[in-house]
Design a protein around this motif. Structure first.
Motif, short mmCIF file in Angstrom:
data_model
loop_
_atom_site.label_atom_id
_atom_site.label_comp_id
_atom_site.label_asym_id
_atom_site.label_seq_id
_atom_site.Cartn_x
_atom_site.Cartn_y
_atom_site.Cartn_z
N THR A 1 -38.81 -17.04 -29.02
CA THR A 1 -40.26 -17.04 -28.81
C THR A 1 -40.70 -15.79 -28.06
N TYR A 2 -39.99 -15.44 -26.99
CA TYR A 2 -40.34 -14.23 -26.24
C TYR A 2 -40.20 -12.98 -27.09
N LYS A 3 -39.14 -12.92 -27.89
CA LYS A 3 -38.97 -11.75 -28.75
C LYS A 3 -40.05 -11.69 -29.82
N ALA A 4 -40.46 -12.86 -30.31
CA ALA A 4 -41.53 -12.89 -31.31
C ALA A 4 -42.85 -12.41 -30.72
N LEU A 5 -43.14 -12.83 -29.49
CA LEU A 5 -44.36 -12.36 -28.84
C LEU A 5 -44.34 -10.84 -28.67
N ASN A 6 -43.18 -10.30 -28.33
CA ASN A 6 -43.08 -8.84 -28.22
C ASN A 6 -43.27 -8.17 -29.57
N THR A 7 -42.77 -8.82 -30.62
CA THR A 7 -42.96 -8.26 -31.96
C THR A 7 -44.43 -8.25 -32.35
N PHE A 8 -45.15 -9.31 -31.98
CA PHE A 8 -46.58 -9.34 -32.28
C PHE A 8 -47.33 -8.26 -31.49
N ILE A 9 -46.89 -8.01 -30.25
CA ILE A 9 -47.50 -6.91 -29.48
C ILE A 9 -47.21 -5.58 -30.16
N ASP A 10 -45.99 -5.42 -30.66
CA ASP A 10 -45.66 -4.20 -31.41
C ASP A 10 -46.57 -4.05 -32.63
N ASP A 11 -46.82 -5.17 -33.30
CA ASP A 11 -47.71 -5.12 -34.47
C ASP A 11 -49.10 -4.65 -34.08
N LEU A 12 -49.60 -5.17 -32.96
CA LEU A 12 -50.95 -4.80 -32.52
C LEU A 12 -51.06 -3.30 -32.31
N PHE A 13 -50.12 -2.72 -31.59
CA PHE A 13 -50.20 -1.31 -31.29
C PHE A 13 -49.73 -0.44 -32.45
N ALA A 14 -48.96 -1.03 -33.36
CA ALA A 14 -48.54 -0.25 -34.53
C ALA A 14 -49.72 0.13 -35.40
#
Length: 633
Positions: free
Chosen positions: A546-559
């Protein structure tokens, strides 16, 4: 950050590294072709992507924490003993030798001598300004107390041959002269002096690359000759046309020996009177590394725009703290150059990013760092307390060790900065520790290797072999190999035919690293296959995921908010796809009380454990009945 220039005379980069084939080398060891040698798009995919603004800020926050920890560990005492002061004698607060609104004259000399004494040489006098007011913020060309002077200086032959050029700054009270030989016009307590080297030396590394099959290279022949004559590393003098002289508007009653670091490097006390001179600070904080260019025979003059400005105490403290490097004295000089690269990225982000987006970036970067820490903590906790390996892909853990080892060897071969090397090495140690949790590792002292060293014996744990997990894991990697091996072969042939390398070892590492960077996400799919076969996801470490997925979603936002390469955006998207499949499996495979969870227990075991005391209590109650009641039963 590399700066590409159209001229054939120079190819500069922010850390001064240029390869022998006319390419500029970034700090992570990758190369960027200069103008006229455009890179193949697929080759760019192999190279490590440049960090975006929020990644840089997150990295800087982490480094600030490390610097604070090291500084706290090696922090000096509250005061440095002064040998001229008797032991136990109280220290008297000092004062600024230049009171507020003191009239000053500014003398600026440029010379090749580090210790200047030729005051009668008019050619050495770069700038003279009369009647400056100390602490004045209203005069000047723009009404901010600042003055500028621009001049193009002729380049001596010694400077073109990597010589040094120094600037000597003298502030004197109005009517005095900085020359000590003028007895009637010189006064020691009325003269402030500061010296600094104007040019900056940087390392340029020649990366001798070639096509391993044909032996040919697209390198510039002139660069090859320089590599043969100067060796793999060349020290080159660089120039920046801007410099600011700040005089700090400060009248603090500093106590000698008690000035906190790093301010103590700039506060100079007079040995006789005990008072301190005005603080002169050479401010080049906003001089980006990409704007430096090498001094060579092609340059005919050196432009220099010199600015004088007053500076407040708190801003000077910020600049001094940013330039302080004392906690990193144990690191090599290359690390400092790479640290300048990171600071340049922060400066560009501060100058070019919208303030609201920059604030959001900082907040989200902090949240991202917290999630990373929580994911790391739960990952360690999961494997440390794991009792059963049923449903977990052991082969993926082993492949993760191989992947971390390839990344570590690759960054060592390309001389990436020290901080990245340490972080990757720690990640490799954690992956190796996971091996001891998923397999039985023993030392075979009977069958020694070469008759001297005991052999390491790896054996699958019983909970992995006795369950159907091993069968499904082997099956998943068998199907995966049908896809990976052809892709791996094609990528290896492409890299060998069209990409230049330093040697066969570098080719193997760069080929493996590029392949894992491009297709590494496929190794996440065996766990999906095991989940499908077992019709359960209760064995997965969901907190960590879950924590890694949240970080991935943050990466998506800034990507998609911040400008970055398309391959990075695709990489974030494919990780999202895998995680959404995990979520879909969690939805369709409902909770089964017979399945073991991530801590090796099941709902049935818990129910039996709670029911057992009840049955024992009932049996005890029956046993404790009176004899008459037992007969009635």
């Amino acid at each position: 950050m590399a700066t590409q220039e159209s001229g054939a005379t120079k190819a500069t980069v922010s850390n001064g590294e240029v390869s022998s084939n006319g390419t500029a080398a970034t700090t992570d060891g990758q190369t960027v072709q200069t103008a006229g040698n455009a890179q193949d798009p697929q080759q760019q995919q192999q190279q490590q992507q440049a960090p975006n603004a929020w990644q840089v800020i997150k990295g800087v926050l982490f480094r600030i924490f490390i610097i604070w920890a090291i500084s706290s560990w090696f922090r000096r005492g509250p005061s440095t003993p002064d040998p001229s002061t008797p032991a136990g004698a109280p220290r008297v607060p000092s004062r600024n030798l230049f009171p507020k609104d003191t009239l000053m004259d500014l003398y600026v000399y440029v010379s090749q001598e580090e210790v200047f004494s030729d005051f009668n040489n008019t050619d050495a006098l770069f700038w003279f300004h009369r009647d400056l007011v100390y602490g004045d913020w209203t005069t000047g060309e723009d009404g901010d107390g600042c003055y500028q002077h621009y001049k193009e200086m002729d380049i001596p032959e010694t400077i073109q041959q990597n010589g040094s050029l120094y600037i000597h700054i003298y502030f004197t009270k109005s009517g005095f002269h900085p020359d000590p030989k003028r007895k009637g016009q010189y006064r020691r307590l009325a003269t402030v002096h500061a010296t600094r080297m104007l040019n900056k030396y940087k390392r340029r590394k020649f990366l001798k690359t070639k096509n391993l099959l044909t032996g040919e290279t697209e390198a510039d022949p002139e660069m090859i000759k320089r590599a043969e004559s100067h060796g793999p590393v060349e020290i080159i003098s660089h120039w920046h046309p801007n410099l600011t002289i700040n005089m700090v508007d400060d009248h603090t009653a500093w106590v000698k020996g008690s000035v906190p670091p790093p301010l103590d490097q700039y506060v100079k006390f007079d040995a006789v009177s005990g008072d301190y001179y005005p603080i002169v600070y050479f401010n080049d904080y906003w001089n980006l590394q990409k704007d430096y260019y090498p001094i060579n025979e092609t340059l005919k003059s050196l432009p220099l725009r010199l600015s004088y400005c007053p500076l407040s105490l708190w801003r000077w403290q910020l600049y001094a703290a940013q330039n302080a490097r004392s906690p990193w004295n144990f690191l090599p000089e290359d690390t400092y150059e790479q640290s300048d690269e990171d600071q340049d990225s922060v400066k560009v982000a501060l100058l070019e990013t919208n303030p609201y987006l920059l604030g959001l970036t900082i907040v989200v970067s902090i949240v991202h760092s917290i999630f990373e820490f929580l994911a790391f903590k739960n990952d360690i906790q999961f494997w440390n307390s794991r009792q059963s390996l049923e449903g977990l892909s052991v082969r993926s853990i082993i492949f993760g060790v191989f992947q971390s080892l390839v990344v570590l060897l690759y960054i060592l071969d390309n001389e990436t900065n020290f901080v990245v090397q340490v972080s990757v090495f720690i990640g490799l140690l954690i992956d190796l520790w996971k091996i001891t949790k998923v397999m039985d590792v023993k030392l075979d002292r009977e069958n020694k290797f070469a008759g001297v060293f005991p052999r390491l014996v790896f054996k699958d744990k019983s909970t992995y072999v006795e369950s159907s997990t091993k069968i499904y894991d082997d099956m998943a990697f068998k199907y995966l190999s049908w896809l990976l091996y052809p892709l791996f072969g094609c990528y290896a042939v492409y890299s060998l035919l069209y990409v230049e390398h330093k040697g066969w070892y570098s080719w193997v590492l760069s080929m493996l690293y590029g392949f894992l960077l491009t297709f590494g996400f496929i190794t996440m799919t065996p766990q999906l296959f095991i989940n499908y076969k077992m019709k359960s996801v209760a064995h997965l470490p969901w907190r960590m995921l879950t924590y890694k997925a949240l970080n991935t979603f943050i990466d998506d936002l800034f990507a998609f908010v911040i400008k970055m390469p398309m391959m990075y955006r695709i990489g974030c998207l494919r990780d999202d796809v895998v995680f959404f499949i995990y979520l879909y499996q969690r939805w369709i495979y409902r909770v089964d009380p017979n399945r073991f969870n991530e801590f090796g227990t099941s709902g049935v075991d818990h129910a039996q454990n709670t029911a057992a005391p009840t049955q024992d209590a009932a049996s005890a109650a029956i046993t404790d009945k009176p004899e008459g009641e037992k007969k009635n039963d």
